[in-house]
Design an enzyme around this catalytic site. Structure first.
Site, PDB file in Angstrom:
ATOM      1  N   HIS A  50      -8.042  -7.473   6.203  1.00  0.00           N
ATOM      2  CA  HIS A  50      -7.641  -6.155   5.722  1.00  0.00           C
ATOM      3  C   HIS A  50      -8.918  -5.389   5.405  1.00  0.00           C
ATOM      4  O   HIS A  50     -10.012  -5.965   5.331  1.00  0.00           O
ATOM      5  CB  HIS A  50      -6.779  -6.290   4.471  1.00  0.00           C
ATOM      6  CG  HIS A  50      -5.384  -6.729   4.754  1.00  0.00           C
ATOM      7  ND1 HIS A  50      -4.422  -6.780   3.775  1.00  0.00           N
ATOM      8  CD2 HIS A  50      -4.773  -7.131   5.892  1.00  0.00           C
ATOM      9  CE1 HIS A  50      -3.272  -7.195   4.288  1.00  0.00           C
ATOM     10  NE2 HIS A  50      -3.468  -7.416   5.579  1.00  0.00           N
ATOM     11  N   GLU A  52     -10.158  -4.143   2.682  1.00  0.00           N
ATOM     12  CA  GLU A  52     -10.882  -4.607   1.500  1.00  0.00           C
ATOM     13  C   GLU A  52     -11.578  -5.936   1.776  1.00  0.00           C
ATOM     14  O   GLU A  52     -12.723  -6.138   1.353  1.00  0.00           O
ATOM     15  CB  GLU A  52      -9.929  -4.742   0.305  1.00  0.00           C
ATOM     16  CG  GLU A  52      -9.249  -3.453  -0.096  1.00  0.00           C
ATOM     17  CD  GLU A  52      -7.946  -3.169   0.654  1.00  0.00           C
ATOM     18  OE1 GLU A  52      -7.225  -2.250   0.238  1.00  0.00           O
ATOM     19  OE2 GLU A  52      -7.647  -3.855   1.660  1.00  0.00           O
ATOM     20  N   SER A  77      -3.353   1.485  -1.149  1.00  0.00           N
ATOM     21  CA  SER A  77      -3.186   0.541  -2.244  1.00  0.00           C
ATOM     22  C   SER A  77      -3.410  -0.890  -1.759  1.00  0.00           C
ATOM     23  O   SER A  77      -2.819  -1.308  -0.765  1.00  0.00           O
ATOM     24  CB  SER A  77      -1.760   0.689  -2.802  1.00  0.00           C
ATOM     25  OG  SER A  77      -1.551  -0.161  -3.891  1.00  0.00           O
ATOM     26  N   CYS A  79      -3.127  -4.801  -1.128  1.00  0.00           N
ATOM     27  CA  CYS A  79      -2.012  -5.751  -1.109  1.00  0.00           C
ATOM     28  C   CYS A  79      -2.290  -6.901  -2.080  1.00  0.00           C
ATOM     29  O   CYS A  79      -3.315  -6.938  -2.754  1.00  0.00           O
ATOM     30  CB  CYS A  79      -1.833  -6.287   0.310  1.00  0.00           C
ATOM     31  SG  CYS A  79      -3.138  -7.439   0.805  1.00  0.00           S
ATOM     32  N   CYS A  82      -5.670  -8.798  -1.184  1.00  0.00           N
ATOM     33  CA  CYS A  82      -6.868  -8.041  -1.540  1.00  0.00           C
ATOM     34  C   CYS A  82      -6.980  -7.865  -3.053  1.00  0.00           C
ATOM     35  O   CYS A  82      -8.087  -7.908  -3.607  1.00  0.00           O
ATOM     36  CB  CYS A  82      -6.854  -6.699  -0.823  1.00  0.00           C
ATOM     37  SG  CYS A  82      -6.865  -6.893   0.990  1.00  0.00           S
TER      38      CYS A  82
END
Length: 145
Positions: A50, A52, A77, A79, A82
């Site tokens: 992802h 991040e 936002s 998950c 992350c």
């Protein structure tokens, strides 16, 4: 607009241009970007990259005191996965571009002492809405649906 959120948006656009999911992230310490990344699940065939996580990977190793001075910016936002990394490394602040297309465990992060700032950025929202409309299967795969 905040220059660090803009850098995360630039990362999201880079990922989209490479055929991926338009989510970007940057890590900032003492007013400087020390790492950046974007969702690379498609490009690298990864189950975990992802935005991040890619940002963490590209930032490299930091000391605990550096993490405690960091702010993580993400266009979307974070998950559960992350958010776990945010908690593991003790990052005290997360700035989120938008959380209308997806809302992660923000309340849990806050309950653990993380300052979560939601920017409600229109460009971030439009990037995700357009992507979700055009590629719902890929989006559902990314969030585990």
């Amino acid at each position: 607009m905040d220059k660090f959120l803009q850098a995360a948006i630039d990362e999201a656009k880079s990922g989209l241009n490479d055929g991926g999911i338009p989510i970007g992230s940057v890590m900032v310490i003492d007013g400087k970007i020390v790492g950046r990344g974007h969702n690379q699940r498609v490009q690298k065939g990864s189950s975990v990259l992802h935005a991040e996580m890619d940002c963490f990977e590209n930032t490299g190793r930091l000391t605990a005191s550096e993490y405690r001075r960091a702010t993580l910016y993400s266009t979307l936002s974070p998950c559960d996965m992350c958010s776990g990394a945010i908690l593991l490394y003790g990052i005290p602040k997360v700035v989120v571009g938008e959380n209308t297309t997806f809302s992660g465990p923000e309340a849990y992060l806050r309950s653990r002492g993380v300052e979560v700032v939601i920017e409600n950025n229109e460009e971030c929202r439009q990037l995700m809405e357009n992507f979700i409309r055009k590629q719902p299967e890929l989006w559902n795969e990314d969030i585990g649906d």
